[in-house]
Design an enzyme around this catalytic site. Sequence first.
Site, PDB file in Angstrom:
ATOM      1  N   GLU A 249      26.847  19.952  -0.682  1.00  0.00           N
ATOM      2  CA  GLU A 249      28.103  18.723  -0.209  1.00  0.00           C
ATOM      3  C   GLU A 249      29.100  19.501   1.330  1.00  0.00           C
ATOM      4  O   GLU A 249      29.228  20.693   1.200  1.00  0.00           O
ATOM      5  CB  GLU A 249      28.550  18.758  -1.442  1.00  0.00           C
TER       6      GLU A 249
ATOM      7  N   GLN B 120      29.130   9.706   0.702  1.00  0.00           N
ATOM      8  CA  GLN B 120      30.251   9.638  -0.496  1.00  0.00           C
ATOM      9  C   GLN B 120      31.374   9.716   0.327  1.00  0.00           C
ATOM     10  O   GLN B 120      31.665   9.916   1.518  1.00  0.00           O
ATOM     11  CB  GLN B 120      30.461  10.483  -1.463  1.00  0.00           C
TER      12      GLN B 120
ATOM     13  N   HIS C  38      28.940  22.038  -4.778  1.00  0.00           N
ATOM     14  CA  HIS C  38      29.910  21.286  -4.073  1.00  0.00           C
ATOM     15  C   HIS C  38      30.503  22.246  -3.011  1.00  0.00           C
ATOM     16  O   HIS C  38      30.781  23.585  -3.882  1.00  0.00           O
ATOM     17  CB  HIS C  38      30.797  21.117  -4.812  1.00  0.00           C
TER      18      HIS C  38
ATOM     19  N   HIS D  35      37.740  20.491   4.809  1.00  0.00           N
ATOM     20  CA  HIS D  35      38.144  19.754   3.252  1.00  0.00           C
ATOM     21  C   HIS D  35      39.300  19.432   3.261  1.00  0.00           C
ATOM     22  O   HIS D  35      39.694  18.164   3.134  1.00  0.00           O
ATOM     23  CB  HIS D  35      38.098  20.851   1.033  1.00  0.00           C
TER      24      HIS D  35
ATOM     25  N   GLU E 195      30.599  13.198   2.458  1.00  0.00           N
ATOM     26  CA  GLU E 195      32.187  12.757   2.565  1.00  0.00           C
ATOM     27  C   GLU E 195      32.456  12.786   3.993  1.00  0.00           C
ATOM     28  O   GLU E 195      32.788  13.819   4.639  1.00  0.00           O
ATOM     29  CB  GLU E 195      32.745  13.473   1.564  1.00  0.00           C
TER      30      GLU E 195
HETATM   31  O1  G3P Z   1      32.992  14.664  -3.297  1.00  0.00           O
HETATM   32  C1  G3P Z   1      33.274  14.704  -4.511  1.00  0.00           C
HETATM   33  C2  G3P Z   1      34.140  15.813  -4.215  1.00  0.00           C
HETATM   34  O2  G3P Z   1      34.038  16.848  -3.437  1.00  0.00           O
HETATM   35  C3  G3P Z   1      35.270  15.377  -4.057  1.00  0.00           C
HETATM   36  O3  G3P Z   1      36.813  15.769  -4.512  1.00  0.00           O
HETATM   37  O4  G3P Z   1      38.286  17.139  -3.087  1.00  0.00           O
HETATM   38  O5  G3P Z   1      36.207  18.385  -3.654  1.00  0.00           O
HETATM   39  O6  G3P Z   1      36.196  16.535  -1.751  1.00  0.00           O
HETATM   40  P1  G3P Z   1      37.383  16.981  -3.174  1.00  0.00           P
HETATM   41 CA    CA Z   2      34.012  16.104  -0.977  1.00  0.00          CA
END
Ligand code: G3P
Ligand code: CA
Length: 327
Positions: free
Chosen positions: A76, A206, A49, A91, A169
Amino acid sequence: MARWKKFLLGVSGIFVLALLIAWLGWVVLPLRALEATHPPVPHNLVIAHRGASYWAPEETQPAYELARELGTDYLEMDIQRTKDFALVAIHDDTLERTTNVAELFPGREKQTISEFTLAELKQLDAGYWFNRKHPGLARSSYSGQRILTLGEILDIAGAKGRKCPVYIETKSADHYPGIERDLVALLREKGWLEPGDGGLPPVIFQSFYSDSLMKLKELAPNIPRIYLVESQVLKKEGGWAPMLDRAAQIGAGIGPMGTLCWPWNVGSAHRHGLTVHAFTLDEPWQFRLMAWFGVDGLFTNRCDALLDYYGRPSAKSARSLLDELGY
Ligand code: G3P
Ligand code: CA
């Protein structure tokens, strides 16, 4: 044996039996059903992450290099777009938390990523905050780390002669009309849309935005798509069951918050043929619980710890790898 003891023993036995039956019904049978449908994404995935973001500033070069070297399954990232249409990994909607925007561009702290050019973003320090927040993990080389473009992350992912898969994402997708087209074009240009070697899919998309995922489905149908789920998404979709119907149209799975991953929820996703990747979990007890509930993979800031848990530990520790990488 006293009668009350017999009674207690009997009640406990019935309780344990009921738990076992519930586990079989909610977890094991739906999981077998999912496996029978040949889901495109294998089980027990380790998704780093924002990179190995426990050990290094999120979405920066050290975080991604370390995750790759630790042997994570996926890197990610959260992709947004600058004023001059560059795709960058960050983010938050604004730069306040993870950069020195207040110092370099006073008065622009509340502006969104889309209001900055790439040249402006590249002036910012995206690592110094980590050292202040985590003195026990600080490294002087983190200061001065830059925000990365998607192209730069793909180069890091592919640096060792094999592609470390990426889990991308479309962040705040409603704010970036056409970002799906830009994303697919860049992936195609850099050779990331070609089928993998039969192992993990090289790319997974995602988003919390179902429309964004449907656009990606049209543009790159062979890339698996994961519908991210938190309370707002559930509210918009009208609950768990209609959300699953929507996710099944999108394919190939869902990415719920860990707190939504009750075994009956995971089981019903599996019965829809959907794989389940929960976010964001870092503790061994959480890994155990999620595995017991039938979850197929986890987003984690501690990809080293999750690799350990899944029985695939890295040969070297995060600290020694960071030393070797020159951080
Ligand atoms: O992408 C999965 C997770 O990362 C979603 O939460 O807010 O960390 O992008 P966020
Ligand atoms: Ca994310």
